[in-house]
Scaffold this motif. Structure first.
Motif, mmCIF file in Angstrom:
data_model
loop_
_atom_site.group_PDB
_atom_site.id
_atom_site.type_symbol
_atom_site.label_atom_id
_atom_site.label_comp_id
_atom_site.label_asym_id
_atom_site.label_seq_id
_atom_site.Cartn_x
_atom_site.Cartn_y
_atom_site.Cartn_z
ATOM 1 N N SER A 1 0.834 -1.194 0.000
ATOM 2 C CA SER A 1 0.000 0.000 0.000
ATOM 3 C C SER A 1 0.875 1.252 0.000
ATOM 4 O O SER A 1 2.050 1.226 0.383
ATOM 5 C CB SER A 1 -0.922 0.008 1.217
ATOM 6 O OG SER A 1 -0.180 0.258 2.382
ATOM 7 N N ILE A 2 0.294 2.342 -0.437
ATOM 8 C CA ILE A 2 1.012 3.614 -0.489
ATOM 9 C C ILE A 2 1.359 4.086 0.922
ATOM 10 O O ILE A 2 2.389 4.729 1.130
ATOM 11 C CB ILE A 2 0.200 4.672 -1.274
ATOM 12 C CG1 ILE A 2 1.044 5.905 -1.582
ATOM 13 C CG2 ILE A 2 -1.044 5.069 -0.524
ATOM 14 C CD1 ILE A 2 2.073 5.674 -2.630
ATOM 15 N N ASP A 3 0.522 3.744 1.901
ATOM 16 C CA ASP A 3 0.787 4.119 3.290
ATOM 17 C C ASP A 3 2.063 3.449 3.798
ATOM 18 O O ASP A 3 2.880 4.083 4.469
ATOM 19 C CB ASP A 3 -0.411 3.735 4.160
ATOM 20 C CG ASP A 3 -0.327 4.305 5.565
ATOM 21 O OD1 ASP A 3 0.135 5.452 5.704
ATOM 22 O OD2 ASP A 3 -0.715 3.598 6.511
ATOM 23 N N ASP B 1 -9.198 7.654 11.000
ATOM 24 C CA ASP B 1 -7.825 7.482 10.513
ATOM 25 C C ASP B 1 -7.069 8.809 10.447
ATOM 26 O O ASP B 1 -6.172 8.983 9.635
ATOM 27 C CB ASP B 1 -7.816 6.792 9.150
ATOM 28 C CG ASP B 1 -8.531 7.601 8.094
ATOM 29 O OD1 ASP B 1 -9.290 8.521 8.458
ATOM 30 O OD2 ASP B 1 -8.334 7.299 6.903
ATOM 31 N N GLN B 2 -7.416 9.733 11.315
ATOM 32 C CA GLN B 2 -6.797 11.053 11.324
ATOM 33 C C GLN B 2 -5.329 10.969 11.716
ATOM 34 O O GLN B 2 -4.971 10.329 12.698
ATOM 35 C CB GLN B 2 -7.531 11.979 12.285
ATOM 36 C CG GLN B 2 -6.986 13.382 12.294
ATOM 37 C CD GLN B 2 -7.788 14.291 13.213
ATOM 38 O OE1 GLN B 2 -8.717 13.849 13.880
ATOM 39 N NE2 GLN B 2 -7.425 15.543 13.245
ATOM 40 N N LEU C 1 4.040 10.399 13.526
ATOM 41 C CA LEU C 1 3.300 10.361 12.270
ATOM 42 C C LEU C 1 2.154 9.349 12.217
ATOM 43 O O LEU C 1 1.314 9.440 11.332
ATOM 44 C CB LEU C 1 4.248 10.042 11.110
ATOM 45 C CG LEU C 1 5.264 11.106 10.744
ATOM 46 C CD1 LEU C 1 6.206 10.581 9.695
ATOM 47 C CD2 LEU C 1 4.550 12.349 10.248
ATOM 48 N N PHE C 2 2.121 8.396 13.114
ATOM 49 C CA PHE C 2 1.141 7.326 13.001
ATOM 50 C C PHE C 2 -0.267 7.833 13.281
ATOM 51 O O PHE C 2 -0.508 8.531 14.259
ATOM 52 C CB PHE C 2 1.498 6.163 13.921
ATOM 53 C CG PHE C 2 2.699 5.410 13.442
ATOM 54 C CD1 PHE C 2 2.601 4.564 12.351
ATOM 55 C CD2 PHE C 2 3.922 5.573 14.053
ATOM 56 C CE1 PHE C 2 3.706 3.875 11.886
ATOM 57 C CE2 PHE C 2 5.031 4.890 13.603
ATOM 58 C CZ PHE C 2 4.926 4.039 12.513
ATOM 59 N N ARG C 3 -1.186 7.427 12.414
ATOM 60 C CA ARG C 3 -2.568 7.891 12.487
ATOM 61 C C ARG C 3 -3.277 7.364 13.730
ATOM 62 O O ARG C 3 -2.770 6.496 14.431
ATOM 63 C CB ARG C 3 -3.323 7.521 11.217
ATOM 64 C CG ARG C 3 -3.409 6.070 10.938
ATOM 65 C CD ARG C 3 -4.111 5.805 9.603
ATOM 66 N NE ARG C 3 -3.797 4.494 9.087
ATOM 67 C CZ ARG C 3 -4.347 3.370 9.491
ATOM 68 N NH1 ARG C 3 -5.240 3.400 10.463
ATOM 69 N NH2 ARG C 3 -4.023 2.220 8.961
ATOM 70 N N ARG C 4 -4.447 7.856 13.933
ATOM 71 C CA ARG C 4 -5.218 7.606 15.149
ATOM 72 C C ARG C 4 -5.447 6.119 15.431
ATOM 73 O O ARG C 4 -5.202 5.662 16.535
ATOM 74 C CB ARG C 4 -6.553 8.323 15.038
ATOM 75 C CG ARG C 4 -7.428 8.182 16.225
ATOM 76 C CD ARG C 4 -8.692 8.935 16.000
ATOM 77 N NE ARG C 4 -9.497 8.976 17.208
ATOM 78 C CZ ARG C 4 -10.643 9.570 17.276
ATOM 79 N NH1 ARG C 4 -11.126 10.194 16.215
ATOM 80 N NH2 ARG C 4 -11.323 9.570 18.388
ATOM 81 N N ILE D 1 4.587 2.446 1.924
ATOM 82 C CA ILE D 1 5.713 3.048 1.191
ATOM 83 C C ILE D 1 6.094 4.385 1.819
ATOM 84 O O ILE D 1 7.275 4.678 2.008
ATOM 85 C CB ILE D 1 5.355 3.239 -0.308
ATOM 86 C CG1 ILE D 1 4.972 1.924 -0.949
ATOM 87 C CG2 ILE D 1 6.467 3.942 -1.052
ATOM 88 C CD1 ILE D 1 6.098 1.036 -1.353
ATOM 89 N N LYS D 2 5.091 5.201 2.164
ATOM 90 C CA LYS D 2 5.368 6.492 2.807
ATOM 91 C C LYS D 2 6.034 6.288 4.171
ATOM 92 O O LYS D 2 6.987 6.991 4.520
ATOM 93 C CB LYS D 2 4.077 7.292 2.984
ATOM 94 C CG LYS D 2 3.559 7.901 1.726
ATOM 95 C CD LYS D 2 2.288 8.690 2.017
ATOM 96 C CE LYS D 2 1.710 9.303 0.777
ATOM 97 N NZ LYS D 2 0.475 10.040 1.042
ATOM 98 N N THR D 3 5.539 5.333 4.937
ATOM 99 C CA THR D 3 6.112 5.050 6.252
ATOM 100 C C THR D 3 7.564 4.592 6.116
ATOM 101 O O THR D 3 8.440 5.055 6.840
ATOM 102 C CB THR D 3 5.282 3.976 6.984
ATOM 103 O OG1 THR D 3 3.935 4.427 7.090
ATOM 104 C CG2 THR D 3 5.825 3.705 8.369
ATOM 105 N N LEU D 4 7.818 3.708 5.169
ATOM 106 C CA LEU D 4 9.175 3.229 4.923
ATOM 107 C C LEU D 4 10.081 4.361 4.452
ATOM 108 O O LEU D 4 11.252 4.444 4.852
ATOM 109 C CB LEU D 4 9.149 2.090 3.899
ATOM 110 C CG LEU D 4 10.431 1.309 3.720
ATOM 111 C CD1 LEU D 4 10.853 0.637 5.021
ATOM 112 C CD2 LEU D 4 10.263 0.268 2.631
ATOM 113 N N GLY D 5 9.548 5.260 3.639
ATOM 114 C CA GLY D 5 10.320 6.418 3.184
ATOM 115 C C GLY D 5 10.734 7.316 4.331
ATOM 116 O O GLY D 5 11.894 7.741 4.426
ATOM 117 N N TRP D 6 9.789 7.630 5.225
ATOM 118 C CA TRP D 6 10.121 8.441 6.400
ATOM 119 C C TRP D 6 11.155 7.731 7.276
ATOM 120 O O TRP D 6 12.060 8.353 7.817
ATOM 121 C CB TRP D 6 8.863 8.753 7.224
ATOM 122 C CG TRP D 6 8.147 9.957 6.720
ATOM 123 C CD1 TRP D 6 6.955 9.994 6.075
ATOM 124 C CD2 TRP D 6 8.596 11.310 6.814
ATOM 125 N NE1 TRP D 6 6.635 11.284 5.766
ATOM 126 C CE2 TRP D 6 7.614 12.118 6.206
ATOM 127 C CE3 TRP D 6 9.717 11.918 7.338
ATOM 128 C CZ2 TRP D 6 7.736 13.503 6.106
ATOM 129 C CZ3 TRP D 6 9.840 13.299 7.251
ATOM 130 C CH2 TRP D 6 8.853 14.073 6.642
#
Length: 167
Positions: free
Chosen positions: A2-4, A100-101, A43-46, A6-11
């Motif tokens: 998922s794109i989520d 998911d805020q 950064l992790f959502r609610r 990938i973004k987490t891995l990027g950070w």
């Protein structure tokens, strides 16, 4: 994937590389070291699974420990704030907000995000330097390290969040 993810891995990669290759060599006044990699946990959502936040925190701490020669200190500290992050975030998010805020300046507002960041940063720096020194023999040096590093880390975290919220 998922794109989520990938973004987490990027950070994860960006913050680890910045810490290992640049920020580990900065020691302002001999005791204040910036530790902005804790922003990763912010950064992790609610409603992100708690086990996943803890696993990500432990893995990041393990990588930082490996390259920073701080055996277990970052792992323990990051795992702790990863475990308490959902509980610290809860009072700052209204009950009627999205499930998911993601916490950020744009969603929480400046004041609430700053308080959220201060709490997690102070907890992290207190645990980190307590474990690193493993002594309260010289309490003034410990207080300087905790206070200086917390301020410097908080500054970096807020700058990163401000730039990220503008993008």
């Amino acid at each position: 994937m998922s794109i989520d993810f990938i973004k987490t891995l990027g950070w994860f990669v960006i913050l680890v590389l910045a810490q290992v290759f640049v920020l580990n060599y900065i020691h302002l006044f001999g005791f204040a070291t910036p530790l902005p990699y804790i922003y990763f946990i912010f950064l992790f959502r609610r409603n992100y699974p708690r086990w996943a936040i803890i696993l990500w925190g432990f893995l990041m701490g393990l990588v930082i420990d490996t390259f920073s020669n701080t055996p277990g200190v970052s792992s323990a500290s990051l795992t702790l704030i990863a475990a308490i992050q959902p509980y610290i975030l809860q009072p700052f998010i209204s009950r009627d907000s999205a499930e998911d805020q993601k916490p950020g300046i744009s969603t929480l507002g400046y004041g609430q995000y700053i308080w959220y960041s201060i709490i997690l940063t102070l907890i992290y720096c207190t645990v980190f330097f307590t474990l690193e020194m493993f002594s309260f023999f010289n309490i003034l040096v410990w207080l300087q390290c905790v206070g200086g590093s917390a301020l410097l880390s908080l500054f970096f975290v807020l700058v990163i969040e401000h730039v990220r919220s503008r993008a």
